[in-house]
Design an enzyme around this catalytic site. Structure first.
Site, PDB file in Angstrom:
ATOM      1  CB  THR A  48      -1.189  -0.009   1.354  1.00 27.60           C
ATOM      2  OG1 THR A  48      -1.589  -1.339   1.340  1.00 27.60           O
ATOM      3  CG2 THR A  48      -1.963   1.203   1.367  1.00 27.60           C
ATOM      4  CB  THR A  49       4.000   2.108   2.180  1.00 29.80           C
ATOM      5  OG1 THR A  49       3.308   1.910   3.015  1.00 29.80           O
ATOM      6  CG2 THR A  49       4.571   3.379   2.555  1.00 29.80           C
ATOM      7  CE1 TYR A 111     -16.778  -0.689  -5.109  1.00 30.33           C
ATOM      8  CE2 TYR A 111     -16.915  -2.461  -6.669  1.00 30.33           C
ATOM      9  CZ  TYR A 111     -17.393  -1.344  -6.055  1.00 30.33           C
ATOM     10  OH  TYR A 111     -18.735  -0.829  -6.569  1.00 30.33           O
ATOM     11  CE1 TYR A 137      -1.879  -4.489   5.710  1.00 32.10           C
ATOM     12  CE2 TYR A 137      -1.596  -4.244   3.254  1.00 32.10           C
ATOM     13  CZ  TYR A 137      -1.691  -3.466   4.644  1.00 32.10           C
ATOM     14  OH  TYR A 137      -1.624  -2.201   4.855  1.00 32.10           O
ATOM     15  NE  ARG A 142      -5.032   1.886   2.119  1.00 36.14           N
ATOM     16  CZ  ARG A 142      -4.364   3.319   2.108  1.00 36.14           C
ATOM     17  NH1 ARG A 142      -3.655   3.684   3.003  1.00 36.14           N
ATOM     18  NH2 ARG A 142      -4.278   3.914   0.946  1.00 36.14           N
ATOM     19  CE  LYS A 165       1.273  -3.961   6.865  1.00 33.49           C
ATOM     20  NZ  LYS A 165       1.561  -3.132   5.654  1.00 33.49           N
ATOM     21  CB  ILE A 207       4.945  -5.148   7.360  1.00 34.44           C
ATOM     22  CG1 ILE A 207       5.548  -6.479   7.464  1.00 34.44           C
ATOM     23  CG2 ILE A 207       5.103  -4.346   6.097  1.00 34.44           C
ATOM     24  CD1 ILE A 207       4.550  -7.161   6.606  1.00 34.44           C
TER      25      ILE A 207
END
Length: 297
Positions: A48-49, A111, A137, A142, A165, A207
Site C-alpha cells: 500500500t505504501t 471493494y 494482509y 482500506r 500482517k 511491516i
C-alpha cells in the site's frame, strides 16, 4: 512451527517517482541500499505504501524484479501481489516467484468484500499456485473486509501460508489469532503505533511505514524486545508516537512520501487520486521530524 520470512522490522517501502510520474528506479535503489545499511530486516515492495493500486502491471512487475535484483539476497524481499481478482493475484505471485522474491504479501480483496468462505478459497488458490511463503494482509479500514481469526486458523493449515500482517488495530483480535494459530502462523504488526503490544502477544515484528524515515530506530525497537529489554522497547515505542501519528495524519502514503521528500530523498510526486498533504499536516510532520531528530532547526 513455521519459520518466519523475517524477524524484526520490514520496511513497507515507498515507490519514488520522477517529476513526470514514472517510477524512479535509480532512487528506489538508493533507498533500498540505505534501508539495508540501517538495519532493515526485509524489504516489502509494492505494498500500500508503495502506491501499488496505481502502478501499471508492467511497473508492478518491474518494481518487484528490480527490488529482488538490487537487494541481491542481502535481506529478504517480500512482494505485494495481492488483488481483488484472484486470477490476477496468481499471475503476479507467479511472476514474483520466477524473479526470485523471498515471500508474498497478499492483501484481502478490496471493494468486492469476499465472505470468509470466499477468503479461504481466494488465499488457498493463490498459495497453491506458488511455493513461496505467503503473508496475508488484514487491513479492514482500506478494504472493508476483516480476515477473522477462525479464518486465519483454517488458512494456516496450508504449508506456505506463513504469516499475517495485522492492521485491524484490534489487539483482542491479534490475541485471538495467536491463541488459535500458535506456531502455525507468524504475526506481524501492521500498525507502527502497536509494535510492542503485538510483540508481547507473540508477534515476530512489524511491516512498517515508520521504517521509511527511521529504519535503524524501528529495527532497534524490535531488537530490544527480542534481546529481552522490554523497558527499552516500551520507551522507544512511546517516544516514536508523535512521529507515527504525523505519518498517519493523512491517508498513507501521503505523509510519508512528503516526509521522504523533506528529508532529501527524491521521493517525487504522488499519483492521483493521492495528492499532497494540506498545510496543517505539513506543519505536523515538520514538527514531528524535528522533535525526533531527523530534521535540524
Amino acid at each position: 512451527m513455521k519459520t518466519p520470512v523475517f524477524t524484526g522490522a520490514a520496511v513497507a517501502i515507498i515507490t519514488p517517482m520522477n517529476a513526470d510520474g514514472s517510477v524512479n528506479y535509480r532512487e528506489l535503489g538508493r533507498i533500498i541500499d540505505d534501508q539495508i545499511a540501517n538495519g532493515t530486516d526485509a524489504i516489502v515492495i509494492c505494498g500500500t505504501t508503495g502506491e501499488s493500486a496505481t502502478l501499471t502491471h508492467e511497473e508492478h512487475s518491474e518494481c518487484i524484479r528490480f527490488a529482488v535484483e538490487h537487494t541481491a539476497h542481502r535481506v529478504p524481499v517480500i512482494a505485494g501481489t495481492g488483488s481483488n481478482d484472484t486470477a490476477y493475484a496468481i499471475k503476479l505471485s507467479r511472476h514474483a516467484e520466477a524473479v526470485g522474491a523471498d515471500g508474498l504479501l497478499l492483501v484481502t480483496p478490496y471493494y468486492n468484500k469476499a465472505s470468509q468462505a470466499g477468503l479461504v478459497a481466494h488465499f488457498t488458490a493463490i498459495a497453491k499456485s506458488v511455493s513461496l511463503p505467503c503473508i496475508l494482509y488484514n487491513v479492514p479500514s482500506r478494504t472493508g473486509c476483516n480476515l477473522l481469526p477462525a479464518t486465519l486458523a483454517e488458512l494456516a493449515k496450508l504449508p506456505n501460508v506463513n504469516g499475517v500482517k495485522e492492521a485491524s488495530g484490534n489487539l483482542a483480535q491479534v490475541a485471538d489469532i495467536a491463541a488459535l494459530c500458535g506456531d502455525e502462523l507468524n504475526i506481524y504488526s501492521g500498525e507502527d503505533g502497536l509494535i510492542l503490544p503485538v510483540l508481547a502477544l507473540g508477534g515476530k515484528g512489524v511491516i512498517s511505514v515508520l521504517s521509511n524515515v527511521a529504519p535503524r530506530y524501528t529495527h532497534d525497537l524490535c531488537a530490544a524486545w527480542f534481546a529481552g529489554d522490554a523497558a527499552a522497547c516500551r520507551r522507544m515505542q512511546l517516544d516514536a508516537l508523535e512521529l507515527v501519528h504525523a505519518l498517519f495524519a493523512d491517508v498513507n502514503p501521503i505523509p510519508v512520501k512528503w516526509a521522504m521528500n523533506r528529508l532529501g530523498w527524491a521521493a517525487g510526486p504522488l499519483r492521483l487520486p493521492m495528492c499532497d498533504p494540506g498545510e496543517a499536516v505539513q506543519r505536523q510532520l515538520e514538527t514531528a521530524l524535528k522533535n525526533f531528530g531527523l530534521l535540524k532547526d
